[in-house]
Design an enzyme around this catalytic site. Sequence first.
Site, mmCIF file in Angstrom:
data_model
loop_
_atom_site.group_PDB
_atom_site.id
_atom_site.type_symbol
_atom_site.label_atom_id
_atom_site.label_comp_id
_atom_site.label_asym_id
_atom_site.label_seq_id
_atom_site.Cartn_x
_atom_site.Cartn_y
_atom_site.Cartn_z
ATOM 1 N N ASP A 174 8.322 4.958 2.003
ATOM 2 C CA ASP A 174 8.001 5.739 0.796
ATOM 3 C C ASP A 174 8.077 7.249 1.025
ATOM 4 O O ASP A 174 8.252 8.007 0.080
ATOM 5 C CB ASP A 174 6.622 5.334 0.223
ATOM 6 C CG ASP A 174 5.498 5.414 1.232
ATOM 7 O OD1 ASP A 174 5.739 5.785 2.401
ATOM 8 O OD2 ASP A 174 4.347 5.095 0.867
ATOM 9 N N ASP A 177 -8.021 7.200 2.517
ATOM 10 C CA ASP A 177 -6.870 7.883 3.111
ATOM 11 C C ASP A 177 -6.248 8.848 2.107
ATOM 12 O O ASP A 177 -6.453 8.729 0.902
ATOM 13 C CB ASP A 177 -5.820 6.854 3.565
ATOM 14 C CG ASP A 177 -5.331 5.978 2.409
ATOM 15 O OD1 ASP A 177 -6.153 5.587 1.569
ATOM 16 O OD2 ASP A 177 -4.118 5.688 2.349
ATOM 17 N N ASP A 178 -5.485 9.785 2.641
ATOM 18 C CA ASP A 178 -4.697 10.735 1.831
ATOM 19 C C ASP A 178 -5.528 11.464 0.783
ATOM 20 O O ASP A 178 -5.153 11.524 -0.399
ATOM 21 C CB ASP A 178 -3.512 10.010 1.172
ATOM 22 C CG ASP A 178 -2.490 9.591 2.209
ATOM 23 O OD1 ASP A 178 -2.798 9.715 3.404
ATOM 24 O OD2 ASP A 178 -1.401 9.141 1.839
ATOM 25 N N TYR A 234 -7.077 8.663 9.726
ATOM 26 C CA TYR A 234 -6.790 7.261 10.066
ATOM 27 C C TYR A 234 -5.747 7.120 11.155
ATOM 28 O O TYR A 234 -5.220 6.035 11.387
ATOM 29 C CB TYR A 234 -6.380 6.475 8.809
ATOM 30 C CG TYR A 234 -5.302 7.151 7.988
ATOM 31 C CD1 TYR A 234 -5.659 7.975 6.917
ATOM 32 C CD2 TYR A 234 -3.963 6.997 8.287
ATOM 33 C CE1 TYR A 234 -4.682 8.622 6.166
ATOM 34 C CE2 TYR A 234 -2.987 7.636 7.538
ATOM 35 C CZ TYR A 234 -3.357 8.438 6.478
ATOM 36 O OH TYR A 234 -2.387 9.089 5.743
ATOM 37 N N GLY A 260 0.800 -1.227 0.000
ATOM 38 C CA GLY A 260 0.000 0.000 0.000
ATOM 39 C C GLY A 260 0.824 1.264 0.000
ATOM 40 O O GLY A 260 0.359 2.322 0.392
ATOM 41 N N TRP A 314 -3.261 -0.879 10.450
ATOM 42 C CA TRP A 314 -2.495 -0.681 9.204
ATOM 43 C C TRP A 314 -1.182 -0.106 9.687
ATOM 44 O O TRP A 314 -1.137 1.049 10.112
ATOM 45 C CB TRP A 314 -3.238 0.293 8.276
ATOM 46 C CG TRP A 314 -2.472 0.815 7.099
ATOM 47 C CD1 TRP A 314 -1.214 1.379 7.092
ATOM 48 C CD2 TRP A 314 -2.913 0.869 5.735
ATOM 49 N NE1 TRP A 314 -0.866 1.763 5.817
ATOM 50 C CE2 TRP A 314 -1.886 1.465 4.968
ATOM 51 C CE3 TRP A 314 -4.089 0.469 5.093
ATOM 52 C CZ2 TRP A 314 -1.989 1.684 3.598
ATOM 53 C CZ3 TRP A 314 -4.197 0.693 3.718
ATOM 54 C CH2 TRP A 314 -3.157 1.283 2.981
ATOM 55 N N ASP A 315 -0.145 -0.901 9.689
ATOM 56 C CA ASP A 315 1.075 -0.486 10.365
ATOM 57 C C ASP A 315 2.127 0.021 9.382
ATOM 58 O O ASP A 315 2.629 -0.743 8.556
ATOM 59 C CB ASP A 315 1.618 -1.643 11.209
ATOM 60 C CG ASP A 315 2.345 -1.113 12.421
ATOM 61 O OD1 ASP A 315 3.048 -0.107 12.266
ATOM 62 O OD2 ASP A 315 2.182 -1.691 13.517
ATOM 63 N N ASN A 316 2.456 1.303 9.536
ATOM 64 C CA ASN A 316 3.444 1.925 8.643
ATOM 65 C C ASN A 316 4.845 1.961 9.258
ATOM 66 O O ASN A 316 5.707 2.705 8.788
ATOM 67 C CB ASN A 316 3.025 3.362 8.323
ATOM 68 C CG ASN A 316 1.843 3.424 7.373
ATOM 69 O OD1 ASN A 316 1.744 2.633 6.447
ATOM 70 N ND2 ASN A 316 0.938 4.372 7.599
#
Length: 453
Positions: free
Chosen positions: A235, A122-123, A169, A15, A228-230
Amino acid sequence: MGKVNRSFLKGVIEGFYGRPWSQQQRLELLGLMQELELNTYLYCPKDDLKHRALWRECYTSDELQGLRELIVACRDRGIEFFYGIAPGLTICYSEAGELDSLRARFRQLLDAGCRSFAILFDDIAGEMAEADSVVFGSLAKAQCETANAIYSELLARPGGRLIFCPTPYCGRMADKQHGGAGYLDEVGRHLAEGIDLFWTGPEIISPEITVESVRVLRETIQRKPVIWDNLHANDYDMTRVFLGPYSGRSLELREEVGGFLINPNCEFEANYVALKTLAGYLRASGSWNSRSAYKESLAAWLPRFATVGEDGVTLDDLTLLGDAYYLPHESGQFAEQLYDDVRCIVTQPTDDWGERQDRLRKRIRQVVELARKLTEVHRRELFYAFNRQVWELREELEMIEQYMDWKLAGGDPATETFRSGNYLPGTYRGGLVRRLQQLISFRPSGALIPGDE
Ligand code: GDL
């Protein structure tokens, strides 16, 4: 509504922004996930045109074939394939044709055998068009009704699953009321019961996610969030790569959520430690230590670094690499030591250097050698994944060594200026971005202050 499938989700989100993984990398990922007992893969690469910019267009049969292959590969390995779509950039929620476009895409994937989906908001901007405001009153309501329609018409009956990514989020976005005041409360009330919701923690990149913060969130959203782990996503700063362990999430947190999916490094090959330590965290009972899990993962990863040369990459080399490119808010032990040594050598007189000089020189040699060994790794993609970072680290350290030599030869920074014979202006730290960084310096405290150039 049909029976709600609520298996605990453990796995990977593709993602990130940037070049999506190749089909071969995805198939390899699924093999590794099966080994690690991870059960979920979510396909939603931001820069797949049809995922976001061209969300209204249907897939061609060739494109669909690629997705079908992944769906089958997932099924064969006991992994749930989720397909994600992100219509939020351009959707006009109140136009009936928009829902038709979404339905058409979902049908394509349903026909291809997919049963699990994500709809991602999102975004995107926190406001909506005037026409949508009139019909729905709020962005939350507009998005929930869209998701609910798709869910009840297409997914609930075949036992499908849908995850909704809200516009705010993470905690910080919710606090800033991104998406409108009371957005998450409204989602809690309007989003159909069977639909899951994504959450990245207090921040987009959260060093820590506490049980307490998730308990508060659950009250609002009326369900357990899927994380949802970033933590390992790179990126947003591609000069970095994150090889450190999954961490900052207690074992108790697992009880509070519907699953953990990591959205990791863009460089596919860089994600071994992230995946293996996530799997370890999810399996652990009693206690779990992220640093030990990291060390174990590095040892298991090492054989992939076999080289064509005589001297291969050692565990110590790999630990140095991992520690230098650890986690967003944390460096590993070797990197901290190296940083302290350099700071002392740059700021203190030579008489105070003590053992630091020798230790630093050894590390510098090790980085230089590691950079060479990596060029000899059989698995070329592995080398390509780190080449940029290792090159840069080596350059910096070799420059520091020159500075060190100059000081040792009697150079005095109080009265003289050191210039290297080979680190020349323009080629070294050149370019617009580096020059802009020198105009405004960003301090560890977060303070932005004018630079001295
Ligand atoms: C984000 C994006 C994600 C990106 C990540 C890291 C979510 C829900 N969305 O905000 O696509 O990779 O940050 O930059 O996390």
